[in-house]
Design a protein around this motif. Sequence first.
Motif, PDB file in Angstrom:
ATOM      1  N   TRP A  67      61.194  25.011  16.151  1.00 47.57           N
ATOM      2  CA  TRP A  67      60.176  24.720  17.162  1.00 47.57           C
ATOM      3  C   TRP A  67      60.807  24.239  18.461  1.00 47.57           C
ATOM      4  CZ3 TRP A  67      54.908  25.479  17.044  1.00 47.57           C
ATOM      5  CH2 TRP A  67      54.376  25.938  15.821  1.00 47.57           C
ATOM      6  N   SER A  70      62.538  27.241  20.128  1.00 44.32           N
ATOM      7  CA  SER A  70      61.516  28.227  20.510  1.00 44.32           C
ATOM      8  C   SER A  70      60.704  27.729  21.694  1.00 44.32           C
ATOM      9  CB  SER A  70      60.590  28.521  19.326  1.00 44.32           C
ATOM     10  OG  SER A  70      61.313  29.094  18.249  1.00 44.32           O
ATOM     11  N   LEU A  71      60.505  26.413  21.771  1.00 41.97           N
ATOM     12  CA  LEU A  71      59.836  25.842  22.935  1.00 41.97           C
ATOM     13  C   LEU A  71      60.648  26.124  24.196  1.00 41.97           C
ATOM     14  CD1 LEU A  71      57.715  24.031  24.303  1.00 41.97           C
ATOM     15  CD2 LEU A  71      59.099  22.049  23.649  1.00 41.97           C
ATOM     16  N   GLY A  74      60.146  29.629  25.098  1.00 38.43           N
ATOM     17  CA  GLY A  74      58.830  29.815  25.702  1.00 38.43           C
ATOM     18  C   GLY A  74      58.799  29.400  27.161  1.00 38.43           C
ATOM     19  N   LEU A  75      59.430  28.271  27.478  1.00 42.57           N
ATOM     20  CA  LEU A  75      59.526  27.845  28.872  1.00 42.57           C
ATOM     21  C   LEU A  75      60.293  28.885  29.690  1.00 42.57           C
ATOM     22  CD1 LEU A  75      60.387  24.057  28.345  1.00 42.57           C
ATOM     23  CD2 LEU A  75      58.212  24.999  29.148  1.00 42.57           C
ATOM     24  N   THR A 182      60.001  32.878  16.205  1.00 43.08           N
ATOM     25  CA  THR A 182      60.457  32.394  17.511  1.00 43.08           C
ATOM     26  C   THR A 182      59.626  33.002  18.633  1.00 43.08           C
ATOM     27  OG1 THR A 182      62.722  32.114  16.696  1.00 43.08           O
ATOM     28  CG2 THR A 182      62.421  32.274  19.082  1.00 43.08           C
ATOM     29  N   ILE A 185      56.012  31.518  18.760  1.00 47.16           N
ATOM     30  CA  ILE A 185      55.985  30.198  19.387  1.00 47.16           C
ATOM     31  C   ILE A 185      56.215  30.332  20.893  1.00 47.16           C
ATOM     32  CG2 ILE A 185      57.110  27.949  19.521  1.00 47.16           C
ATOM     33  CD1 ILE A 185      57.837  28.320  16.524  1.00 47.16           C
ATOM     34  N   ALA A 186      57.184  31.172  21.283  1.00 50.65           N
ATOM     35  CA  ALA A 186      57.522  31.317  22.705  1.00 50.65           C
ATOM     36  C   ALA A 186      56.339  31.859  23.500  1.00 50.65           C
ATOM     37  CB  ALA A 186      58.732  32.246  22.856  1.00 50.65           C
ATOM     38  N   VAL A 189      53.563  29.267  23.761  1.00 43.64           N
ATOM     39  CA  VAL A 189      53.900  28.283  24.795  1.00 43.64           C
ATOM     40  C   VAL A 189      53.620  28.859  26.177  1.00 43.64           C
ATOM     41  CG1 VAL A 189      55.828  27.056  25.885  1.00 43.64           C
ATOM     42  CG2 VAL A 189      55.585  27.037  23.397  1.00 43.64           C
TER      43      VAL A 189
END
Length: 290
Positions: A67, A70-71, A74-75, A182, A185-186, A189
């Motif tokens: 997480w 993957s965050l 995402g950013l 991944t 989550i990305a 986000v």
Amino acid sequence: MAGVSTAFVMLAALFWGLSGGIGGMLVADGWDPLVVSFYRGAIGLVFVLAWLGLRHRDSGLADRRLWGWSLMAGLGVAGNFTFYFVSISQGSVAVAATLMYCAPVFVFLVSFALGLERPTPLKWVAIAMVMLGIVLLTRIYDIQPGGVTPIGIAAGMLSGLSYALFIFGFKYAAPHGSPQATLVIAFAVLSLILLPLGDTGQTLSALGTPSWPLFVTLGVLGAGVSFILYVVGLNDTPPAVAAIVAMVEPVTASLFGVLVLDERLVGLELVGMGLILLTVTALSVSSSSR
């Protein structure tokens, strides 16, 4: 299988190039770059969710480290999409796509700073060549009305930096879970970040306007199908080959800009583009072949 995998990577790069042109059409029609970026990522999220549903074993979704990385991814992808379309709105598809292609240079610079990569004179020369190419491509020394604006140049560079952030997040998430998890989550986000930032009226009305086929095509080609093809293709594609094939993206985007959007690149701008594309490709091939 190697040939098929390489074809998958090439198709992904082709679709990413086309998505730049499609996004350029939407931005030219007055759509907010944040709204365009949101729909690209949100539609992509639907596809990777379906992919995760089909390949849900060993997803790693219970691992906090997945997480976290993957965050970061995402950013990175949120910034990449957004700054890319902002750059297009302030310049051209060709310039924005080429500046974004400089992402490997940012990866090297971050790697140098973190001690993950050893700087060498050859790498510094390559980075200097890319910087020279950027100066020639953007004509930052002679900004003209109607040309690429300083905001467009900065946004293009930030799109490349954001893509480098995505690369780092995706790479370090890999040991802790599946690529499907991944990407889910990305893109989640991305959607959560961009939804409140974009023009609410445009976001709500986009799929009910005549532009909806472009939004859907952008999401399907630019995020849904392309990321799946790229991840699957990388399994059996040598990194050096993937680095060369990736050049299809800026070339496709540039051709789209010239043939469809009536953009023009002349003289030193073409020299700068060629310098960037060839140097970044050689730098990526050299790094991946070690």
